[in-house]
Write an enzyme that holds these catalytic residues in place. Structure first.
Site, PDB file in Angstrom:
ATOM      1  N   LYS A 253     -17.202   6.873 -22.653  1.00  0.00           N
ATOM      2  CA  LYS A 253     -18.110   7.705 -22.460  1.00  0.00           C
ATOM      3  C   LYS A 253     -17.636   8.023 -20.993  1.00  0.00           C
ATOM      4  O   LYS A 253     -17.461   7.191 -20.043  1.00  0.00           O
ATOM      5  CB  LYS A 253     -20.043   6.700 -22.750  1.00  0.00           C
ATOM      6  CG  LYS A 253     -20.468   6.755 -23.501  1.00  0.00           C
ATOM      7  CD  LYS A 253     -21.702   6.164 -23.478  1.00  0.00           C
ATOM      8  CE  LYS A 253     -22.083   5.925 -24.590  1.00  0.00           C
ATOM      9  NZ  LYS A 253     -22.979   6.924 -25.247  1.00  0.00           N
ATOM     10  N   ARG A 327     -24.545   2.790 -35.811  1.00  0.00           N
ATOM     11  CA  ARG A 327     -25.126   2.776 -37.474  1.00  0.00           C
ATOM     12  C   ARG A 327     -24.292   1.746 -38.047  1.00  0.00           C
ATOM     13  O   ARG A 327     -24.868   1.483 -39.005  1.00  0.00           O
ATOM     14  CB  ARG A 327     -24.373   4.126 -37.900  1.00  0.00           C
ATOM     15  CG  ARG A 327     -23.398   4.523 -37.182  1.00  0.00           C
ATOM     16  CD  ARG A 327     -22.456   5.893 -37.012  1.00  0.00           C
ATOM     17  NE  ARG A 327     -23.444   6.716 -35.974  1.00  0.00           N
ATOM     18  CZ  ARG A 327     -23.425   8.425 -36.206  1.00  0.00           C
ATOM     19  NH1 ARG A 327     -23.038   8.956 -37.239  1.00  0.00           N
ATOM     20  NH2 ARG A 327     -23.644   8.938 -35.235  1.00  0.00           N
TER      21      ARG A 327
HETATM   22  N1  BES Z   1     -26.574   5.409 -27.211  1.00  0.00           N
HETATM   23  C1  BES Z   1     -25.698   6.955 -28.274  1.00  0.00           C
HETATM   24  C2  BES Z   1     -26.701   7.913 -27.745  1.00  0.00           C
HETATM   25  C3  BES Z   1     -27.062   8.686 -27.048  1.00  0.00           C
HETATM   26  C4  BES Z   1     -26.592   8.672 -26.692  1.00  0.00           C
HETATM   27  C5  BES Z   1     -28.613   7.364 -27.320  1.00  0.00           C
HETATM   28  C6  BES Z   1     -27.608   9.364 -24.748  1.00  0.00           C
HETATM   29  C7  BES Z   1     -29.267   8.238 -25.872  1.00  0.00           C
HETATM   30  C8  BES Z   1     -28.685   8.830 -24.744  1.00  0.00           C
HETATM   31  C9  BES Z   1     -25.319   6.500 -29.061  1.00  0.00           C
HETATM   32  O1  BES Z   1     -24.095   5.307 -29.666  1.00  0.00           O
HETATM   33  C10 BES Z   1     -23.796   7.028 -29.498  1.00  0.00           C
HETATM   34  O2  BES Z   1     -22.829   7.523 -28.706  1.00  0.00           O
HETATM   35  N2  BES Z   1     -23.977   8.251 -30.176  1.00  0.00           N
HETATM   36  C11 BES Z   1     -23.148   9.087 -30.321  1.00  0.00           C
HETATM   37  C12 BES Z   1     -22.705   9.652 -31.353  1.00  0.00           C
HETATM   38  C13 BES Z   1     -21.082  10.605 -32.132  1.00  0.00           C
HETATM   39  C14 BES Z   1     -19.782   9.913 -30.882  1.00  0.00           C
HETATM   40  C15 BES Z   1     -21.326  10.982 -33.004  1.00  0.00           C
HETATM   41  C16 BES Z   1     -23.761  10.328 -29.983  1.00  0.00           C
HETATM   42  O3  BES Z   1     -24.017  11.171 -29.621  1.00  0.00           O
HETATM   43  O4  BES Z   1     -22.899  11.260 -29.224  1.00  0.00           O
HETATM   44 ZN    ZN Z   2     -22.748   4.614 -28.520  1.00  0.00          ZN
END
Ligand code: BES
Ligand code: ZN
Ligand code: ZN
Length: 475
Positions: A253, A327
């Site tokens: 990230k 997931r």
């Molecule tokens: N934990 C994150 C989702 C999240 C992001 C929660 C910001 C709260 C605030 C999750 O694991 C994630 O990173 N999801 C990605 C999925 C994508 C790579 C398909 C997302 O939402 O960007």
């Molecule tokens: Zn994530």
């Protein structure tokens, strides 16, 4: 957390700060001009009299008062008084005896603040709530005490999981979470089973292992059972994502606000809270809580885009972005719930997608289910508790983007509709079991706290689910 004395009485004991509730349009309090205080919900005016402070808090118009109005107003009043150094607070509910439960909840939830680890940082800015007095009329005492006790159970469990939730990744690893769950289950009618890395390998939890392998802190699966119902009654399964820190892994990230990913465990903590409170309230039903927990890190042995992993029930996943880790651990836990417990339904809680925050913002969680009765029950419970949920679609059309050439499914689809695609993906492991997914990414914590709460973990999902269970969830 400091201990608190809750007293339901007919008159104040000692000289607490007094909170009175004001309905818009009733006789203006003496000495307070309408231009200064009009009784809008949550608005306050402070009166001082020699050795007593009285805070009047607005409830808005009579017809619009709901339990959550009282909860928020009580919370705003308590937060206000704590900021003034208050420690002993009395809520005058003589005119609102039917709202004792939300008032107690609101006050206790507002009384919680993460202490942190600074040197006396907190004590300088704020009092600590040590006594809460609830004032009602003599003939309401018995009922009010029952209401207050249940509300105290629910609020204190919520504060317990907020407190664990606010611990950063270095202080709360999957192993530490498992220890805390075990410690909290002690002395309650709950059984706990913990899978460590060796057990996870032995039993084929390929998803939890894949996500956890980049970290020096190995993953766990925590399973809690509560049997308050009949011996042969099928249990309801609750599954919650507990990623103790989500760096994104190899698909790392960006740095901005990455610290907030310490709250990526709040789905799992919601499940822990629901089980603890169900046990304390002695709810007459059977529940099983499953909490897959891992830290998502890049590392020499981390899982990578392109990897194909085999989950517990044999379904394979083609990994395309290691940041979509939730997931994958949920797949294993949901399969385990289905295969081992044959539950009447599976309710799953996760901070799953940034997309749901884009869709709904911070006040409502995404509710994904094809079960109309469950959906309606949760929407109603959301309104009574103020933990609002909003239905979003989970139809099979969202699976079209996740067909893989090399595995049972692709881990992600496109950006468009990605909260729904993620929900449908996770549902795959529930197969025919009635399934509900709650995406709490926008509601699990707050960095811009409202007047009735401090910032940090909110405990979202605990009060919502308990209200639904107590009303008799149609499963
Ligand atoms: N934990 C994150 C989702 C999240 C992001 C929660 C910001 C709260 C605030 C999750 O694991 C994630 O990173 N999801 C990605 C999925 C994508 C790579 C398909 C997302 O939402 O960007
Ligand atoms: Zn994530
Ligand atoms: Zn995550």
């Amino acid at each position: 957390m400091p201990s608190l004395k809750l007293d339901v009485r007919t008159s104040t004991l000692g000289s607490p700060d007094l909170v009175t509730f004001f309905i818009k349009g009733s006789a203006q309090p003496a000495g307070v001009p309408a231009s200064e205080f009009d009784g809008a919900p949550g608005s306050t005016v402070l009166l001082r009299d020699k050795n007593q402070r009285t805070l009047i808090v607005g409830l808005g118009e009579k017809e619009k008062i709901e339990p959550d109005t009282i909860r928020r107003s009580a919370g705003a009043a308590v937060k206000h008084l704590l900021k003034l150094g208050g420690t002993d607070i009395a809520l005058d509910l003589t005119a609102h005896p039917e709202h004792v439960a939300p008032a107690v909840e609101g006050a206790l939830l507002a009384g919680y603040k993460f202490e942190g680890f600074g040197k006396d940082a907190d004590k300088k800015t704020r009092g600590v709530l040590t006594r809460l007095q609830i004032l009602v009329k003599e003939h309401e005492l018995t009922q009010a005490r029952v209401q207050a006790r249940d509300a105290e159970i629910i609020a204190s469990v919520t504060n317990t999981i907020r407190d664990i939730g606010n611990l950063p990744g270095n202080m709360l690893t999957p192993a530490i979470l498992a220890e805390k769950a075990e410690a909290l289950a002690q002395g309650r009618p709950l059984t706990v089973k913990i899978w460590n890395e060796r057990h996870l390998k032995r039993d084929g939890f390929g998803g939890i292992l894949a996500v956890g392998r980049g970290s020096a802190h190995p993953p766990r699966l925590i399973v809690l059972e509560y049997r308050g119902g009949g011996k042969r009654e099928t249990p309801l399964a609750l599954v919650g994502k507990a990623v103790t820190f989500d760096t994104g892994g190899i698909s790392i990230k960006p740095g901005a606000q990455m610290d907030e990913m310490k709250w990526d465990k709040m789905g799992g903590l919601a499940v822990l809270g629901i089980l603890l409170a169900a046990a304390d309230l002695k709810l007459p039903l059977n529940l099983v809580g499953l909490i897959p927990s891992a830290e998502n890190m890049p590392g020499p042995d981390a899982y990578r885009p392109g990897d194909i992993i085999t989950t517990l029930d044999g379904k394979t996943i083609e990994v395309l972005n290691t940041d979509a880790e939730g997931r994958i651990i949920l797949a294993d836990a949901i399969a385990h719930a289905r295969l081992t417990y044959k539950p009447s339904a599976i309710l799953e809680y996760s901070t799953l997608t940034g997309a749901v925050v884009m869709a709904l913002g911070f006040r409502r969680a995404g509710l994904f289910t094809s079960e109309e009765k469950l959906r309606d029950a949760l929407v109603v419970a959301g309104k009574t508790t103020g933990e609002l949920v909003w239905p979003l679609p989970i139809d099979d059309e969202y699976k079209e983007g996740t067909q893989s050439e090399v595995a049972t499914v692709k881990q992600i689809g496109g950006r468009e509709g990605s909260a729904c695609i993620s929900a449908s993906f996770v549902k795959t492991w529930a197969e025919k079991t009635p399934f509900v997914h709650l995406d709490i990414a926008g509601t699990a914590w707050t960095t811009k706290p409202p007047a009735h709460l401090e910032g940090g973990a909110t405990g979202f999902g605990v009060r919502l689910t308990l209200a639904a269970l107590r009303a008799g969830l149609p499963v």
